[in-house]
Design an enzyme around this catalytic site. Structure first.
Site, PDB file in Angstrom:
ATOM      1  N   ASP A  13       0.826  -1.225   0.000  1.00 52.27           N
ATOM      2  CA  ASP A  13       0.000   0.000   0.000  1.00 52.27           C
ATOM      3  C   ASP A  13       0.852   1.263   0.000  1.00 52.27           C
ATOM      4  O   ASP A  13       0.396   2.324   0.452  1.00 52.27           O
ATOM      5  CB  ASP A  13      -0.950   0.025   1.218  1.00 52.27           C
ATOM      6  CG  ASP A  13      -1.773  -1.244   1.324  1.00 52.27           C
ATOM      7  OD1 ASP A  13      -2.420  -1.597   0.324  1.00 52.27           O
ATOM      8  OD2 ASP A  13      -1.760  -1.882   2.395  1.00 52.27           O
ATOM      9  N   LYS A  16       2.522   1.950  -5.198  1.00 47.81           N
ATOM     10  CA  LYS A  16       3.190   1.406  -6.392  1.00 47.81           C
ATOM     11  C   LYS A  16       2.398   1.700  -7.654  1.00 47.81           C
ATOM     12  O   LYS A  16       2.971   1.912  -8.716  1.00 47.81           O
ATOM     13  CB  LYS A  16       3.389  -0.102  -6.222  1.00 47.81           C
ATOM     14  CG  LYS A  16       4.310  -0.497  -5.082  1.00 47.81           C
ATOM     15  CD  LYS A  16       4.516  -1.993  -4.996  1.00 47.81           C
ATOM     16  CE  LYS A  16       3.271  -2.748  -4.604  1.00 47.81           C
ATOM     17  NZ  LYS A  16       2.774  -2.415  -3.254  1.00 47.81           N
ATOM     18  N   GLY A  40      -4.499  -4.278  -3.934  1.00 52.05           N
ATOM     19  CA  GLY A  40      -5.001  -3.339  -4.919  1.00 52.05           C
ATOM     20  C   GLY A  40      -4.093  -2.139  -5.088  1.00 52.05           C
ATOM     21  O   GLY A  40      -3.327  -1.792  -4.193  1.00 52.05           O
ATOM     22  N   HIS A  41      -4.174  -1.550  -6.255  1.00 49.20           N
ATOM     23  CA  HIS A  41      -3.479  -0.291  -6.538  1.00 49.20           C
ATOM     24  C   HIS A  41      -4.537   0.765  -6.834  1.00 49.20           C
ATOM     25  O   HIS A  41      -5.431   0.532  -7.645  1.00 49.20           O
ATOM     26  CB  HIS A  41      -2.557  -0.424  -7.751  1.00 49.20           C
ATOM     27  CG  HIS A  41      -1.440  -1.397  -7.577  1.00 49.20           C
ATOM     28  ND1 HIS A  41      -0.756  -1.521  -6.395  1.00 49.20           N
ATOM     29  CD2 HIS A  41      -0.883  -2.284  -8.432  1.00 49.20           C
ATOM     30  CE1 HIS A  41       0.189  -2.441  -6.544  1.00 49.20           C
ATOM     31  NE2 HIS A  41       0.124  -2.921  -7.757  1.00 49.20           N
ATOM     32  N   GLN A 223       1.882  -6.567  -3.390  1.00 45.99           N
ATOM     33  CA  GLN A 223       2.325  -6.615  -1.995  1.00 45.99           C
ATOM     34  C   GLN A 223       3.659  -5.872  -1.817  1.00 45.99           C
ATOM     35  O   GLN A 223       3.867  -4.854  -2.433  1.00 45.99           O
ATOM     36  CB  GLN A 223       2.395  -8.060  -1.476  1.00 45.99           C
ATOM     37  CG  GLN A 223       1.036  -8.725  -1.343  1.00 45.99           C
ATOM     38  CD  GLN A 223       0.545  -9.315  -2.642  1.00 45.99           C
ATOM     39  OE1 GLN A 223       1.297  -9.902  -3.417  1.00 45.99           O
ATOM     40  NE2 GLN A 223      -0.723  -9.156  -2.917  1.00 45.99           N
TER      41      GLN A 223
END
Length: 427
Positions: A13, A16, A40-41, A223
């Site tokens: 988190d 990225k 998630g991004h 991750q």
């Protein structure tokens, strides 16, 4: 052109997705090489906010080829749901390529994930319950299902039968759940074949040819380093390799092709799930970081645990990954604090430890040793150079760079793609 890797340098988190999107217009391929839809991004472009779970962030960059690599585990229902959601918003997803060797998350993997977590009780890992771990376990146990298996119904059925032979015994006799029917699993997976087939390719060959043709390939981790199955805070980790080494195995690109490693690190620290977190805050400062930084999971919505910046962890990530450049994100979230603590070392059983402790026990017992830096109150979201930052914000960035093991080459001062200070070129 050589390949460049983007990795998280904390517990995930870190931003990225924003970093990948920032570079998206300058690269030809963006490859997701590990994980699944358990992370998630979030990417903000102008007034539009996109939450990506399984798709590479490069899907939002016109002209870029997004690739789901062989190291990813794929929930096909999620894949097509995510594609449909983007296309409904006018995003072209037609260039997406999926590795024939990526493993598929079957429904029984999700079931095993959820019942196992409940069974563990207080010893639970804190998984997302999306079947990621059980699918990677099947991969290592050589009973997994790969994308290519869906194109041969006979092989697919044989593999599902082999996997369920043991799993149904566990589900019915240990967890008191009903057995999973082979026909149900096979029918569901075959329902995706027609839509999936045009996307599938020999991605290691595709990427090798791209590099040979002087194309730029960006390898995007899911991750982060401290969640890596080998180098993270085991057992409170993910089930895949989220470090630079995983970029090679999860994409089929040789290590000699990698020219740079970009580590993404927040100006503070967060993590989700269980496990040690030395700088975690349980007070008003922790809640303030959570609210100011919108620290809620992109995939799960879970509130993230928040704490101060941890320099030993950043140095550890720099070593493990060979970080050449850091991108420091969310510096704007720290605006308004009079003093900002930074963990520079730990106290473990009465002794000062300057690097991440070797053992799980040592890290669990680690207590942060802080240095304090003067804060700032000015709005920094419009800063586009270091000189635009208040003096105390510049001093904070300089201090983090000196103690983190690599230069800071970009600084996020807001959620939007444009709210970034670029100090050194990342490509």
């Amino acid at each position: 052109m050589p390949a460049v890797v983007i990795v998280g340098a904390q517990w995930g988190d870190e931003g990225k997705g924003k970093a990948t999107d920032l570079l998206g217009s300058r690269v030809d391929y963006v490859v997701k090489f590990n994980g699944g839809n358990n992370a998630g991004h979030t990417v903000v472009i102008g007034d539009e906010k996109y939450a990506l779970h399984l798709l590479p962030s490069g899907i939002l960059s016109p002209g870029c080829v997004p690739v789901i690599g062989n190291g990813v585990v794929v929930d096909l229902a999620v894949l097509f749901e995510e594609i449909d959601g983007l296309e409904a918003r006018g995003i072209d997803t037609s260039k997406l390529v999926v590795s024939a060797n990526a493993h598929v998350i079957a429904d029984y993997n999700r079931t095993m994930d959820k019942v196992a977590e409940r069974f563990l009780g207080s010893r639970k890992i804190g998984t997302t319950g999306r079947g990621i771990g059980p699918t990677y376990a099947d991969k290592m146990n050589r009973i997994g299902i790969r994308i290519q298996d869906l194109f041969d119904e006979k092989i697919l059925r044989q593999k599902v039968e082999g996997a369920l032979e043991l799993k149904n015994q566990i589900l019915t006799k240990i967890y008191n759940r009903r057995a999973v029917e082979v026909d149900e699993v096979v029918a569901e997976l075959l329902s995706y074949v027609d839509r999936l087939r045009p996307m599938v390719a020999d991605t290691p060959l595709l990427l090798h040819e791209a590099l040979a043709a002087d194309k730029t390939v960006l390898l995007e981790a899911g991750q982060a380093t401290l969640l890596d199955v080998d180098h993270g805070t085991y057992p409170f980790v993910t089930s895949s390799s989220a470090t630079t080494g995983g970029a090679c195995t999860g994409s089929g690109i040789a290590p000699t092709e990698i020219s740079g490693v970009i580590g993404i690190v927040k100006a503070y620290a967060t993590r989700v799930g269980e496990g040690p977190f030395p700088t975690e805050l349980f007070d008003e400062d922790g809640e303030r970081l959570r609210q100011n930084g919108s620290e809620f999971g992109t995939t799960t919505g879970r509130p993230r645990r928040c704490g101060w910046y941890d320099a030993p962890i950043a140095r550890y990530a720099a070593r493990i990954n060979g970080v050449t450049d850091f991108v420091l994100t969310k510096l704007d979230v720290l605006t308004g604090w009079d003093k900002i603590p930074v963990c520079v070392a730990y106290e473990v059983d009465g002794e000062r430890v300057d690097e991440m402790p070797m053992t799980q026990t040592g890290f669990h017992h680690a207590r942060p040793i802080y240095e304090f830096f003067d804060g700032w109150s000015e709005d920094i979201s419009s800063a586009r150079t270091l000189d635009d930052l208040p003096a105390n914000a510049r001093a904070y960035v300089t201090a983090l760079e000196s103690m983190s093991g690599a230069r800071i080459s970009a600084i996020g001062v807001g959620p939007d793609r444009e709210e970034t200070i670029v100090v050194h070129d990342l490509l």
